[in-house]
Design an enzyme around this catalytic site. Structure first.
Site, mmCIF file in Angstrom:
data_model
loop_
_atom_site.group_PDB
_atom_site.id
_atom_site.type_symbol
_atom_site.label_atom_id
_atom_site.label_comp_id
_atom_site.label_asym_id
_atom_site.label_seq_id
_atom_site.Cartn_x
_atom_site.Cartn_y
_atom_site.Cartn_z
ATOM 1 N N LYS A 106 0.863 -1.189 0.000
ATOM 2 C CA LYS A 106 0.000 0.000 0.000
ATOM 3 C C LYS A 106 0.888 1.224 0.000
ATOM 4 O O LYS A 106 2.025 1.182 0.488
ATOM 5 C CB LYS A 106 -0.876 0.019 1.258
ATOM 6 C CG LYS A 106 -2.124 0.856 1.120
ATOM 7 C CD LYS A 106 -3.169 0.129 0.294
ATOM 8 C CE LYS A 106 -4.556 0.636 0.476
ATOM 9 N NZ LYS A 106 -5.547 -0.364 0.074
HETATM 10 N N1 GLU Z 1 -7.243 -0.252 -3.476
HETATM 11 C C1 GLU Z 1 -7.971 -1.435 -3.744
HETATM 12 C C2 GLU Z 1 -7.981 -2.332 -2.524
HETATM 13 O O1 GLU Z 1 -7.715 -1.886 -1.454
HETATM 14 C C3 GLU Z 1 -7.474 -2.142 -4.984
HETATM 15 C C4 GLU Z 1 -6.057 -2.606 -4.898
HETATM 16 C C5 GLU Z 1 -5.560 -3.163 -6.204
HETATM 17 O O2 GLU Z 1 -6.327 -3.264 -7.145
HETATM 18 O O3 GLU Z 1 -4.366 -3.483 -6.250
HETATM 19 O O4 GLU Z 1 -8.338 -3.490 -2.593
#
Ligand code: GLU
Length: 417
Positions: A106
């Site tokens: 993240k």
């Molecule tokens: N931000 C989204 C999540 O928390 C998508 C993450 C992604 O597609 O890599 O699942």
């Protein structure tokens, strides 16, 4: 940080509880509970008035035992290193449970996007991505949209990386626009996953879609698509809400009439749909079959949980239920499909996008949706069986599968050197 709330501590407490239940070896616990690496960057940006401002940004990889790190990048004033590390940890469990070949990552920038012009936003995004380039790459770490980031920003990321390495590299980010290597079905994917998970649980509980009353908190990309899909299959969407308040109509609302609201934040969905105005608390405690909290964290609290009448909850947001409320709901017999199972649709279709980009071969929306539905159903099915077998809640059962897979990968790979 010891006295203050720490999202990372929260994530670790959830891990510790299930690791203990599973009897996971202590040495693996130490490896799996901590983020593997976190890069902190200071991002200088030339503002429109000629001055230079700097912004703090982060990219964390919690674990890469099962594959490259995967997870979004958010732009918000709530971004801290603690939050990013916690969210990276939750991505590890989300990807593991989904059975896709990724670890968890993240990122985020501490910024209020509303203060920036389009040009400033672009310069910030491009410089940030250059700063975190030592970590990212299509086989290392693949960012995606998250809070306040979108396909436009993913295009800038992809272009910046491609310019830096000297070749167009579609697989370095997901959530791109369709015309630039994005996948059909990606926009609706998270909402679709929330809907598919709820429909599966409804079948298991004997709730007929035609009789089902649905309440959805939050009318952004996730809430909007979940609402539309429930409406399409003939469920009654009786309550909806957004930042401005809620609307209730026992005869059912037509969420498609609020589409413009879902795409912009200027007007409330309450003014676009016919029904009674209600508060957020009234919305969450409405008499209904399925409640989908798709807004923010910590919405279903200890004080609201005893009054919740829904039989089933499908968590679209990350962390909408506090641990105290979770226990109350479990004791009341309310089925809670946990966030990292219910809202995994986004990252699952991100995986499809990445695969399509690597192969330069793109699929139809029908194919994407069918594959997504299959994974969502399989995941809930096996978590459901384990929860019944062990007499534990779905959240703990989901953790069990997620931790087991990463622990096994770590054990098979061994520790280098
Ligand atoms: N931000 C989204 C999540 O928390 C998508 C993450 C992604 O597609 O890599 O699942």
């Amino acid at each position: 940080m010891s006295e203050e709330y720490s999202a990372l501590r929260q994530a670790q407490r959830e891990f510790d509880k299930v690791a203990e239940m599973m009897g996971l070896e202590q040495s693996y616990r130490n490896v799996l509970r901590e983020p593997a690496r976190t890069l902190s960057v200071n991002v200088p940006v030339r503002m429109d008035d000629g001055t230079i401002r700097t912004f703090k940004g982060y990219r964390c990889q919690h674990n890469t035992a099962c594959g490259p790190a995967k997870g979004g990048i958010r732009y918000s004033l709530d971004v801290t290193v603690d939050e990013v590390q916690a969210l990276a940890t939750w991505m590890t469990w989300k990807c593991s449970l989904a059975g896709i070949p990724y670890g968890g990552g993240k990122g985020g920038i501490h910024v209020d996007v509303h203060e920036l012009s389009a040009g400033e936003l672009e310069r910030l995004s491009r410089r940030f991505f250059s700063e975190i380039q030592p970590l990212v790459g299509p086989e290392k770490d693949i960012p995606a949209p998250d809070m306040n980031t979108d396909g436009r920003i993913m295009s800038w990321y992809m272009d910046t990386y491609s310019m830096n390495v000297g070749k167009t590299t579609l697989g370095v980010v997901t959530g791109k626009p369709i015309s630039l290597g994005g996948s059909e079905g990606r926009t609706a994917a998270t909402g679709r996953g929330v809907f598919v998970a709820a429909m599966n649980a409804m079948r298991k509980k004997g709730i007929e879609p035609r009789d089902a009353r649905i309440v959805i908190q939050g009318f952004g990309n996730v809430g909007y698509w979940a609402a539309v899909l429930f409406h399409e299959v003939g469920c009654q969407v009786v309550g909806l809400s957004d930042y401005y308040g809620g609307v209730y109509n026992p005869k059912g609302l037509d969420p498609t009439k609020g589409k413009e609201r879902a795409m912009s934040e200027d007007e409330s969905v309450c003014n676009m749909l016919e029904g009674d105005r209600i508060t957020n608390e009234e919305l969450l405690t409405l008499d209904c079959d399925v409640l989908c909290p798709c807004a923010l964290q910590n919405q279903l609290t200890e004080s609201i949980a005893p009054r919740i009448k829904a039989k089933l909850i499908s968590e679209g947001a990350n962390g909408p239920t506090t641990p105290e409320a979770d226990q109350i709901l479990y004791d009341k017999g309310v089925v809670v499909i946990p966030d990292f199972l219910a809202n995994a649709g986004g990252v699952i279709v991100s995986y499809f996008e990445w695969v399509q980009g690597l192969q330069f071969f793109f699929w139809h929306e029908k194919e994407v949706n069918a594959k997504l539905d299959e994974i969502m159903d399989r995941n809930l099915d096996r978590v459901w069986v384990l929860a019944e077998e062990k007499n534990i809640c779905l959240r703990d059962a989901a953790y069990w599968f997620a931790i087991e897979r990463v622990a096994r990968a770590t054990q098979l790979r061994g520790i280098y050197p």
